[in-house]
Design an enzyme around this catalytic site. Structure first.
Site, mmCIF file in Angstrom:
data_model
loop_
_atom_site.group_PDB
_atom_site.id
_atom_site.type_symbol
_atom_site.label_atom_id
_atom_site.label_comp_id
_atom_site.label_asym_id
_atom_site.label_seq_id
_atom_site.Cartn_x
_atom_site.Cartn_y
_atom_site.Cartn_z
ATOM 1 C CE LYS A 1 -3.678 -2.052 1.910
ATOM 2 N NZ LYS A 1 -4.562 -2.512 3.820
ATOM 3 C CG HIS B 1 -4.694 -6.317 -0.406
ATOM 4 N ND1 HIS B 1 -6.273 -6.475 0.385
ATOM 5 C CD2 HIS B 1 -4.539 -7.323 -1.218
ATOM 6 C CE1 HIS B 1 -7.004 -7.442 -0.390
ATOM 7 N NE2 HIS B 1 -6.309 -7.729 -1.672
ATOM 8 C CE1 TYR C 1 -9.097 -3.469 0.302
ATOM 9 C CE2 TYR C 1 -8.751 -1.661 -0.144
ATOM 10 C CZ TYR C 1 -7.912 -2.642 0.317
ATOM 11 O OH TYR C 1 -6.854 -2.885 0.596
ATOM 12 C CD GLU D 1 -8.366 -9.281 -3.866
ATOM 13 O OE1 GLU D 1 -6.998 -9.527 -3.782
ATOM 14 O OE2 GLU D 1 -9.252 -9.005 -2.901
HETATM 15 P P1 GDP Z 1 -7.402 -7.222 5.381
HETATM 16 O O1 GDP Z 1 -8.425 -8.027 4.683
HETATM 17 O O2 GDP Z 1 -6.709 -7.900 6.627
HETATM 18 O O3 GDP Z 1 -6.826 -6.660 4.471
HETATM 19 O O4 GDP Z 1 -8.802 -6.637 5.800
HETATM 20 P P2 GDP Z 1 -10.076 -6.274 5.491
HETATM 21 O O5 GDP Z 1 -10.267 -6.903 4.331
HETATM 22 O O6 GDP Z 1 -10.873 -6.782 6.900
HETATM 23 O O7 GDP Z 1 -10.328 -4.760 4.502
HETATM 24 C C1 GDP Z 1 -9.464 -4.258 4.363
HETATM 25 C C2 GDP Z 1 -8.648 -2.783 4.603
HETATM 26 O O8 GDP Z 1 -9.654 -1.859 5.003
HETATM 27 C C3 GDP Z 1 -7.549 -3.010 5.501
HETATM 28 O O9 GDP Z 1 -6.601 -3.734 5.281
HETATM 29 C C4 GDP Z 1 -7.241 -2.637 6.226
HETATM 30 O O10 GDP Z 1 -6.415 -1.089 5.086
HETATM 31 C C5 GDP Z 1 -8.892 -1.288 5.958
HETATM 32 N N1 GDP Z 1 -9.695 -1.085 7.429
HETATM 33 C C6 GDP Z 1 -9.783 -2.499 7.591
HETATM 34 N N2 GDP Z 1 -10.878 -1.694 8.904
HETATM 35 C C7 GDP Z 1 -10.526 -0.999 9.563
HETATM 36 C C8 GDP Z 1 -11.184 0.248 10.024
HETATM 37 O O11 GDP Z 1 -11.900 -0.307 10.781
HETATM 38 N N3 GDP Z 1 -9.943 1.879 10.472
HETATM 39 C C9 GDP Z 1 -9.481 2.081 9.316
HETATM 40 N N4 GDP Z 1 -9.253 3.211 8.899
HETATM 41 N N5 GDP Z 1 -9.161 0.751 8.115
HETATM 42 C C10 GDP Z 1 -9.913 -0.212 8.270
HETATM 43 MG MG MG Z 2 -9.315 -8.325 3.178
#
Ligand code: GDP
Ligand code: MG
Length: 160
Positions: free
Chosen positions: A20, A126, A60, A137
């Site tokens: 990122k 990511h 996303y 993706e």
């Molecule tokens: P990952 O698969 O571990 O990357 O997590 P997720 O798929 O749940 O979320 C995607 C991305 O969204 C995360 O890697 C973070 O960059 C962002 N994100 C998720 N939850 C939060 C949050 O509560 N606050 C903020 N600012 N960003 C979040």
């Molecule tokens: Mg994810």
């Protein structure tokens, strides 16, 4: 030497891994790529890329109802990212382990987020969460012709 062909064979597991904008700005590109290289996965695609807003929203899309979604899109489009396609049996789950928990404060030491980040909103990398999403993706972030078909000379020393 014949030109390298560019398609992902559909039976091989691939994960979309992306450094990122914070990882790029903080000079962590080499460190992060190195962890996947040393583990023994095969790099099939790599580019530095400024992500347009629409692509970030598509990538996303499952999170679009979440309160942090606008901030997430701003973050991902705030500077160039490193897009990668990594290949190998079990690469999706293994990459998730190498990356660590979404919240870097909860990520284990030894993981990328556990070692290199402190906040969920700046968690440097990511990784796809399923083989199907890996394919989806990679198709989203790479164009035809951007993936290389090659084998590493290390393969016989990694896979019996
Ligand atoms: P990952 O698969 O571990 O990357 O997590 P997720 O798929 O749940 O979320 C995607 C991305 O969204 C995360 O890697 C973070 O960059 C962002 N994100 C998720 N939850 C939060 C949050 O509560 N606050 C903020 N600012 N960003 C979040
Ligand atoms: Mg994810």
């Amino acid at each position: 030497v014949s030109p390298r062909r560019i398609v992902a064979s559909s039976d091989v597991e691939q994960s979309y891994i992306m450094i990122k904008p914070d990882g790029v700005q903080r000079g962590l590109v080499g460190e992060i790529i190195s962890r996947f290289e040393k583990k023994g996965f095969l790099l099939k695609g790599l580019k530095l890329f400024q992500c347009p807003k629409e692509l970030a929203q598509e990538h996303y899309k499952d999170l679009k109802e979440r309160p942090f979604f606008p901030k997430l899109i701003d973050y991902i489009t705030s500077g160039p990212v490193i897009c990668m396609a990594w290949e190998g049996d079990g690469v999706v789950a293994s990459a998730r382990k190498l990356i660590g928990a979404t919240n870097p404060l909860q990520a284990e030491p030894g993981t990328i987020r556990g070692d290199l980040a402190v906040q969920t909103g700046r968690n440097v990398v990511h990784g796809s969460d399923s083989p199907d999403n890996g394919k989806r993706e990679i198709a989203l972030w790479f164009k035809e012709g951007e993936l290389a078909q090659w084998e590493s000379v290390q393969t016989p020393w990694l896979i019996e």
